[in-house]
Design a protein around this motif. Structure first.
Motif, PDB file in Angstrom:
ATOM      1  N   HIS A 149       0.841  -1.197   0.000  1.00 47.49           N
ATOM      2  CA  HIS A 149       0.000   0.000   0.000  1.00 47.49           C
ATOM      3  C   HIS A 149       0.879   1.252   0.000  1.00 47.49           C
ATOM      4  CE1 HIS A 149      -3.382  -2.459   1.807  1.00 47.49           C
ATOM      5  NE2 HIS A 149      -2.377  -3.042   2.441  1.00 47.49           N
ATOM      6  N   VAL A 150       0.318   2.348  -0.500  1.00 41.55           N
ATOM      7  CA  VAL A 150       0.899   3.682  -0.349  1.00 41.55           C
ATOM      8  C   VAL A 150      -0.131   4.544   0.368  1.00 41.55           C
ATOM      9  CG1 VAL A 150       1.747   5.742  -1.522  1.00 41.55           C
ATOM     10  CG2 VAL A 150       2.313   3.469  -2.425  1.00 41.55           C
ATOM     11  N   HIS A 151       0.278   5.150   1.488  1.00 42.09           N
ATOM     12  CA  HIS A 151      -0.629   5.970   2.292  1.00 42.09           C
ATOM     13  C   HIS A 151      -0.180   7.425   2.249  1.00 42.09           C
ATOM     14  CE1 HIS A 151      -2.533   7.026   6.417  1.00 42.09           C
ATOM     15  NE2 HIS A 151      -3.479   6.981   5.491  1.00 42.09           N
ATOM     16  N   ALA A 152      -1.094   8.313   1.901  1.00 40.65           N
ATOM     17  CA  ALA A 152      -0.812   9.750   1.921  1.00 40.65           C
ATOM     18  C   ALA A 152      -1.011  10.236   3.357  1.00 40.65           C
ATOM     19  CB  ALA A 152      -1.725  10.492   0.955  1.00 40.65           C
ATOM     20  N   PHE A 153       0.028  10.084   4.177  1.00 45.24           N
ATOM     21  CA  PHE A 153      -0.072  10.363   5.611  1.00 45.24           C
ATOM     22  C   PHE A 153      -0.487  11.803   5.883  1.00 45.24           C
ATOM     23  CE2 PHE A 153       1.882  11.874   9.554  1.00 45.24           C
ATOM     24  CZ  PHE A 153       1.335  10.988  10.471  1.00 45.24           C
ATOM     25  N   THR A 160      -9.462  13.637  -1.839  1.00 51.51           N
ATOM     26  CA  THR A 160      -9.081  14.280  -3.091  1.00 51.51           C
ATOM     27  C   THR A 160      -8.263  13.296  -3.933  1.00 51.51           C
ATOM     28  OG1 THR A 160      -6.960  15.168  -2.317  1.00 51.51           O
ATOM     29  CG2 THR A 160      -8.935  16.478  -1.852  1.00 51.51           C
ATOM     30  N   THR A 161      -7.857  13.746  -5.109  1.00 53.98           N
ATOM     31  CA  THR A 161      -7.061  12.902  -6.023  1.00 53.98           C
ATOM     32  C   THR A 161      -5.575  13.222  -5.915  1.00 53.98           C
ATOM     33  OG1 THR A 161      -7.387  14.494  -7.819  1.00 53.98           O
ATOM     34  CG2 THR A 161      -8.987  12.697  -7.631  1.00 53.98           C
ATOM     35  N   HIS A 162      -5.108  13.652  -4.736  1.00 50.52           N
ATOM     36  CA  HIS A 162      -3.732  14.136  -4.621  1.00 50.52           C
ATOM     37  C   HIS A 162      -2.682  13.057  -4.863  1.00 50.52           C
ATOM     38  CE1 HIS A 162      -5.202  13.005  -0.583  1.00 50.52           C
ATOM     39  NE2 HIS A 162      -4.053  12.382  -0.512  1.00 50.52           N
ATOM     40  N   ILE A 163      -3.003  11.777  -4.668  1.00 52.24           N
ATOM     41  CA  ILE A 163      -1.986  10.734  -4.927  1.00 52.24           C
ATOM     42  C   ILE A 163      -1.629  10.714  -6.408  1.00 52.24           C
ATOM     43  CG2 ILE A 163      -1.565   8.248  -4.960  1.00 52.24           C
ATOM     44  CD1 ILE A 163      -2.950   8.014  -2.325  1.00 52.24           C
ATOM     45  N   ALA A 164      -2.633  10.658  -7.275  1.00 58.64           N
ATOM     46  CA  ALA A 164      -2.362  10.689  -8.718  1.00 58.64           C
ATOM     47  C   ALA A 164      -1.851  12.059  -9.156  1.00 58.64           C
ATOM     48  CB  ALA A 164      -3.624  10.318  -9.491  1.00 58.64           C
ATOM     49  N   ASP A 165      -2.375  13.126  -8.546  1.00 55.04           N
ATOM     50  CA  ASP A 165      -1.985  14.479  -8.949  1.00 55.04           C
ATOM     51  C   ASP A 165      -0.511  14.761  -8.665  1.00 55.04           C
ATOM     52  OD1 ASP A 165      -4.590  14.872  -9.705  1.00 55.04           O
ATOM     53  OD2 ASP A 165      -5.165  16.037  -7.939  1.00 55.04           O
ATOM     54  N   ASN A 166       0.080  14.051  -7.702  1.00 53.69           N
ATOM     55  CA  ASN A 166       1.491  14.260  -7.359  1.00 53.69           C
ATOM     56  C   ASN A 166       2.430  13.406  -8.197  1.00 53.69           C
ATOM     57  OD1 ASN A 166       1.041  16.184  -5.415  1.00 53.69           O
ATOM     58  ND2 ASN A 166       1.191  14.799  -3.679  1.00 53.69           N
ATOM     59  N   GLY A 167       1.907  12.777  -9.247  1.00 55.44           N
ATOM     60  CA  GLY A 167       2.758  11.955 -10.105  1.00 55.44           C
ATOM     61  C   GLY A 167       3.283  10.719  -9.402  1.00 55.44           C
ATOM     62  N   THR A 168       2.510  10.195  -8.472  1.00 57.24           N
ATOM     63  CA  THR A 168       2.944   9.030  -7.700  1.00 57.24           C
ATOM     64  C   THR A 168       2.978   7.777  -8.566  1.00 57.24           C
ATOM     65  OG1 THR A 168       1.864  10.029  -5.778  1.00 57.24           O
ATOM     66  CG2 THR A 168       2.489   7.708  -5.592  1.00 57.24           C
ATOM     67  N   ASN A 180       5.965  -1.579 -13.246  1.00 54.89           N
ATOM     68  CA  ASN A 180       5.505  -0.258 -12.826  1.00 54.89           C
ATOM     69  C   ASN A 180       4.009  -0.272 -12.529  1.00 54.89           C
ATOM     70  OD1 ASN A 180       8.097   0.766 -13.279  1.00 54.89           O
ATOM     71  ND2 ASN A 180       7.617   1.404 -15.361  1.00 54.89           N
ATOM     72  N   PHE A 181       3.617   0.469 -11.495  1.00 61.03           N
ATOM     73  CA  PHE A 181       2.213   0.623 -11.123  1.00 61.03           C
ATOM     74  C   PHE A 181       1.896   2.112 -11.010  1.00 61.03           C
ATOM     75  CE2 PHE A 181       3.564  -3.466  -9.459  1.00 61.03           C
ATOM     76  CZ  PHE A 181       2.511  -4.310  -9.786  1.00 61.03           C
ATOM     77  N   TYR A 182       0.744   2.503 -11.572  1.00 62.97           N
ATOM     78  CA  TYR A 182       0.308   3.895 -11.538  1.00 62.97           C
ATOM     79  C   TYR A 182      -1.087   3.966 -10.920  1.00 62.97           C
ATOM     80  CZ  TYR A 182       4.149   4.472 -14.839  1.00 62.97           C
ATOM     81  OH  TYR A 182       5.391   4.457 -15.433  1.00 62.97           O
ATOM     82  N   PRO A 183      -1.369   4.951 -10.053  1.00 63.10           N
ATOM     83  CA  PRO A 183      -2.662   5.007  -9.368  1.00 63.10           C
ATOM     84  C   PRO A 183      -3.768   5.510 -10.282  1.00 63.10           C
ATOM     85  CG  PRO A 183      -1.366   6.919  -8.792  1.00 63.10           C
ATOM     86  CD  PRO A 183      -0.473   6.040  -9.648  1.00 63.10           C
ATOM     87  N   GLY A 188      -8.984   9.504  -2.633  1.00 65.20           N
ATOM     88  CA  GLY A 188      -8.631   8.615  -1.540  1.00 65.20           C
ATOM     89  C   GLY A 188      -7.228   8.871  -1.046  1.00 65.20           C
ATOM     90  N   ASP A 189      -6.959   8.545   0.224  1.00 65.63           N
ATOM     91  CA  ASP A 189      -5.627   8.738   0.793  1.00 65.63           C
ATOM     92  C   ASP A 189      -4.857   7.433   0.931  1.00 65.63           C
ATOM     93  OD1 ASP A 189      -6.216   7.671   3.676  1.00 65.63           O
ATOM     94  OD2 ASP A 189      -7.774   9.146   3.308  1.00 65.63           O
TER      95      ASP A 189
END
Length: 220
Positions: A149-153, A160-168, A180-183, A188-189
């Motif tokens: 998992h990746v958690h936006a602590f 919000t869509t900040h995980i994808a918006d940050n180029g994660t 490679n995996f892209y969200p 979601g956080d």
């Protein structure tokens, strides 16, 4: 781990897949966009790994704090124990004797090699210069299922869509190959990325949800 950055004004604008090769490293492929002097298009390379070893690298841009969480197959399940003794869940809170690792036995460890509080930034302002990709290494794959998992602590509970918006994105180096995996661009956080076992390989999950308590991420 080695970071790569490509900027070239001599090619046409558009999206490209770049192959990065170096002696002693696993050949890596990553996507870049060419539309002028675009910076911070870094990627990662890993040194060649021993058989049965896996390295998981999470990259993102900006000053949000994203955390890596790995669920681990073990025989002495302590899922209800404290963070520091929960042998099923590796993350920044599960430390043994002050070290970021769980041990299954001699030479059979899982390590949180880098726990950074900021992503890829032009100037690192994080305490202890803790910026850039996060890295987990599994030195010997065991039988059973792993889940990553990746958690936006810093954004937990923020729908919000900040995980994808940050180029994660997540790169997994295993068997001298890179996956490679892209969200998804959904809110979601908590990004539950994939399952893995050594009999069936990777199962992409790629779901977004929310979790306010990092120790409970292994419930997802």
């Amino acid at each position: 781990q080695r970071q790569m950055c490509i900027r070239d004004s001599s090619v046409d604008a558009g999206g490209y897949t770049v192959q990065a090769s170096k002696s002693g490293y696993i050949t890596s492929y990553f996507n870049v966009n060419v539309c002028g002097n675009v910076s911070n298009q870094d990627s990662n390379m890993s040194t060649t790994l021993n058989s049965g070893t896996m390295r998981i690298v999470t990259s993102w841009k900006g000053t949000d704090d994203l955390d890596s969480h790995l669920e681990i197959p073990v025989s002495d399940d302590q899922d209800g124990a404290s963070d520091s003794t929960d042998s099923t869940h590796l993350f920044y809170g599960s430390k043994s004797s002050g070290l970021d690792y769980h041990s299954y036995g001699t030479g059979d460890n899982v390590t949180l090699d880098r726990d950074n509080t900021q992503g890829i930034v032009s100037t690192c302002t994080a305490s202890g210069n803790k910026c850039g990709p996060e890295t987990i290494t599994i030195s010997k794959i065991r039988s059973g299922a792993y889940r990553y998992h990746v958690h936006a602590f810093s954004r937990k509970g923020d729908n919000t869509t900040h995980i994808a918006d940050n180029g994660t994105y997540v790169q997994v180096f295993y068997d001298n190959k890179v996956t490679n995996f892209y969200p998804p661009s959904t809110a979601g956080d908590l990004w539950t990325v994939f399952d893995f076992d050594n009999s069936s390989g990777f199962t992409p999950l790629n779901t977004l949800s929310s979790e306010g308590t990092p120790a409970n991420i292994d419930n997802h």
